[in-house]
Design an enzyme around this catalytic site. Sequence first.
Site: not given
Length: 527
Positions: A283, A254
């Site tokens: 990400e 993330d």
Amino acid sequence: MTPIMSNANANANANANATGPEGNAHDTALRGVFDARERDWRNGAVVYQVLVDRFAPSARLAEKLALYPAPKALRAWAELPRRGSHLPDAKLWSHEIDFWGGDLQSLTGKLDHVQQLGADVLYLNPIHLAWTNHKYDALDYHQVSPEFGTRGDVKTLADDLHRRGMKLVLDGVFNHMGRNAPIFQQACADPRSPYRDWFDIGPQYPGGARVWWLAENLPELNLENPQVREFVYGRPDSVVRSYLRDGVDGWRLDVAVDIGFRYLEELTRAAHQQKPGSLVVGEIANYPKEWFPAVDGVMNFTLREIILRTASGRIEPSTAMAMIQRVIDDAGIEPMLKSWLMLDNHDTARIATTLPDERQRRLAQLLQFTLPGSPNLYYGSELGMAGGDDPEMRAAMRWDLLRDDNRTLQWTQHLIGLRRAHRALRIGNFRSLTSTRLLAFERYTDRVQDTVLVLTNPGAVPVTETVLVANSKLMNTTQMVDAFGDPQPPLPMTASLLQVTLPAHGYRVLKPEIKPPGDYSAYKRVQ
């Protein structure tokens, strides 16, 4: 002394040499490259993404009711998520603590659907102990949220997937934790706490600590502290390493851009040391070029934007092709094959909402499954689920849409079948076709029979155009035949030129006819 070869053996070898395919110097340079890519599960995999709370109704819901105390709310499975109100004391929004009750056991019971769809990888949004439904506010990384299950359930899930020939990737949220994390609460309360330097705490911050994107519920970890890095990925019992030992095959990170190049590279190296061949995908919405080898692949937001804007007519095909070619050339084909190419996910509107025109949507999905990368399917989108911005795109899985006559499901299965049938679409190189009004490209390997041409017309009017196919092995007068199951006539290749007519939002997927009817083939001495 050289043995004398019998006439029979000599003739047999002569015939083999005469009829066997031969590689050229360019093939020799690529020898073994494509076979090595095929052996690496990370290249060109079909990834299926799941929010555990929303995927499958739990059979144990009655015994789990105590896990959802107020102000948390447990919703009916058919109820749609709606944006809630801000809760000042909790420093979050009420829809972040609305639950639908799915868990790892109920997910495991639905793996047949994921496998039959043709997915290679199951990717789970965060499952570690956290207070919200989305779990991006970790309280303890080493524990699994009890609403979802236990570490034992993770091992069971990984074992089940491996028996099916599939892999498991978890979501790692290592830039920040949750405000309710015991170590953060202790660090704030006690300046002498051993965890004080795990966070950046001070009166200069409105909430008392540095947080991610001004979200007071998400205090950032101080990754500059070596103890934090050891805890996350350095030590043998670190978060990253311990889950890999439990059978997990990789991590999706993330907000990887916030972790930075140096620490990403350290984390990726640690994952590979713990489990050679494991995957680390970041990400990263930035231009991907310089993020390798800090990560194995990225969430390919750049290609996503190009695809969506081209399919909806906002980027001209020739410009889009130049953009795609540059991204792949700059980043390199190897990391692109490992990068996840999604059209929707838990942070975006669903593709059925973003592109409500079915012709545009299908063209975008065709590009998702034929451009270099690993297509990422968001649960339910294969069934046509719609949903706008947060939290609408996170609705519970619509199992009532899982029917044989579901056109969206049929289309998705067709796309996955196309990839499985054609090696070049999974692990092949990329080359644009010279064109102005069409978005057209080639996927190829060192074997001419693997060649696939993809030609699309994103425009609103029909297009007839002659394109150049820069493949030295494709023979003059070769018939390019349908590779997608469409009953359309073949197109003749004339001196590397191909004339094609496509309707508005139309497409052709073509392959060379290597063995035409009769005994003659111009490909008899071509690899």
